[in-house]
Design a protein around this motif. Sequence first.
Motif, short mmCIF file in Angstrom:
data_model
loop_
_atom_site.label_atom_id
_atom_site.label_comp_id
_atom_site.label_asym_id
_atom_site.label_seq_id
_atom_site.Cartn_x
_atom_site.Cartn_y
_atom_site.Cartn_z
N ILE A 277 0.84 -1.21 0.00
CA ILE A 277 0.00 0.00 0.00
C ILE A 277 0.87 1.25 0.00
O ILE A 277 0.60 2.22 -0.72
CB ILE A 277 -0.95 -0.01 1.21
N GLN B 194 2.27 1.89 -3.37
CA GLN B 194 1.25 2.47 -4.26
C GLN B 194 1.15 3.98 -4.06
O GLN B 194 1.06 4.75 -5.03
CB GLN B 194 -0.09 1.81 -4.00
N HIS B 195 1.15 4.42 -2.80
CA HIS B 195 1.11 5.85 -2.50
C HIS B 195 2.33 6.57 -3.10
O HIS B 195 2.21 7.65 -3.69
CB HIS B 195 1.08 6.08 -0.99
N ARG C 237 2.07 6.87 -6.98
CA ARG C 237 1.11 7.89 -7.41
C ARG C 237 1.62 9.31 -7.13
O ARG C 237 1.22 10.26 -7.80
CB ARG C 237 -0.23 7.68 -6.72
N HIS D 224 10.21 -2.73 -3.93
CA HIS D 224 9.26 -3.67 -4.53
C HIS D 224 9.94 -5.03 -4.73
O HIS D 224 9.34 -6.09 -4.44
CB HIS D 224 8.75 -3.13 -5.86
N GLN E 58 -3.37 -6.28 -3.24
CA GLN E 58 -2.46 -5.15 -3.07
C GLN E 58 -1.24 -5.25 -3.99
O GLN E 58 -0.72 -4.23 -4.44
CB GLN E 58 -2.01 -5.03 -1.61
N GLY F 284 -2.33 -4.12 -7.17
CA GLY F 284 -2.56 -2.68 -7.10
C GLY F 284 -1.33 -1.87 -7.46
O GLY F 284 -1.45 -0.69 -7.81
N ILE F 285 -0.14 -2.47 -7.38
CA ILE F 285 1.08 -1.77 -7.78
C ILE F 285 1.02 -1.40 -9.26
O ILE F 285 1.41 -0.29 -9.65
CB ILE F 285 2.32 -2.66 -7.52
N ALA G 234 -1.40 1.52 -9.63
CA ALA G 234 -0.80 2.73 -9.09
C ALA G 234 0.26 3.29 -10.05
O ALA G 234 0.37 4.50 -10.24
CB ALA G 234 -0.17 2.46 -7.73
#
Length: 378
Positions: free
Chosen positions: A205, A208-209, A212, A235, A309, A312-313, A316
Motif C-alpha cells: 500500500i 502504491q502511495h 502515485r 518492490h 495489493q 494494485g502496484i 498505481a
Amino acid sequence: MLRKSDDYVSPGKDYFALNLKFLFLVGLWPNDRWSKTQATAYSIYQKTLHVLPIIYLIITIIGTYQHAGVLEKFLENLDKNVVALNFTIKYMLFTIKHKEISMLITEIMHSGDKISKQCNRLMSVHVVAITGLTFLVVGAFSGAALLNREMVVEAWLPFDPTKNMKNLLLFAQIAAITFTPCTIRGNAMQGFVCSLIMYLCEQLIELQHRLRALTYLPGNDDELKYQFKEIIKKHVRIMRYSKSMKSIFKEYLFVQNFAITVELCLNAVMITVIRFEDKKLLVGFFAFLCMALLNAYIYCYLGNELMSQSEGIALAAYDASWTSWPIGLQKDLLTVIRTAQKPLSLSAGGIANLSMHTFGQALYNAYSIFAVLNDVVD
C-alpha cells in the motif's frame, strides 16, 4: 495521501514484539544470545511442551478406537483429534523451519520499513481476540461436560474417569494440561503468520502511495530517478520476502487447508447420520467448526488481500503522471507494471493459493459432500 511519519511504528521495535513474546512463552522462539544454562532450561521447557500434545493424541486416539462401535462418539472424538493433530503438526513444521523464519524476521526488522499504528493495533486485537475466543469455546464445552459428569473427550487412562467426581476432575486436569499447549501454540503461530502477511500488504500500500505521488518537473530528473529507483528496490525486496514466506509456510498452510476439509467432511457426516436428533452433540460440532472456519477465513482473507495489493502496484504505476516522464523512465515503469500483473500469493502446499475463492470453494465442496451423503442415506 501519504500518512504522517508519527502515524507509523517500526516493525523491529513494536510490530512483531507481541507475537514474538507470545511465541517465546509457548516455547517456539528461543533466543540465540542466551547463555548455555538459559538455552538448556528453555530447551527442556520447549521439549516438554512438544511431548504433552503427543500424549493427548495417544490417549484420545486409543479412546476413539475403543468407541469405534458408537458412530456418534467416534465422530465426536475424531473431530477433536483432528483439531489437536492440526495444531501439533503445524508447530512441528514451525519448529523445523525456525531458522529460516528467524532469518526472514531479522531482515524485516532491520529493513527500516514502517507499519501504520492502525495496522499494529489491528494485529494486536486479532491475536488477543482469537486466543480469547478459542479458550472461551473450549472452556465452555469443557465446563458443560463436567457439570453433566461427562468426559470432555473419550480417552484411555489407567483409571475410570466416570467412577466418581474426583476421577473426573483428575481426567479434566490431564486433558487440559496436555491439550492446552497445542491450542495456545496454534494461536501464537496464527498471529505470527498473519502479522507477516499484514506487513507485506502494508508495504505494498505504501509503495502504491509513493508511485502515485511521483511527479516530473523540469530540472528534477535526478530526484525522480532516485525516488523511482528506491521504489523498485523496495518492490523487489517485498517480492523476495513474499517468495520466502511462500516457501517457508507452504506445508504449514497445506495442513491448515487439509484440516478444514476434514472438519467440513466430519460435520457433513454427523449431520447426515444423526439428523438433528442429538442437538447437544451438533452444537459442539458446529462450535469447533465455526472456530476452524474463522481461522481459515482469516488466512484466506489476508492471502486475498496480498494478491489484491500486489496487483494494485500495476494500477498505481499506471495512475502516476508518467506521460511527462523521460522515455527511459517510462520504459522502466512499463516493466514494473508487467511484473506487478503477476500477483504475490501464498500457497497451501502448491495445491491452491490462499484467497477468498479458495475459501468459497471449500464451503461449496462441503455442501456437495453433505448433499451426496444425504441422498445416499435417504
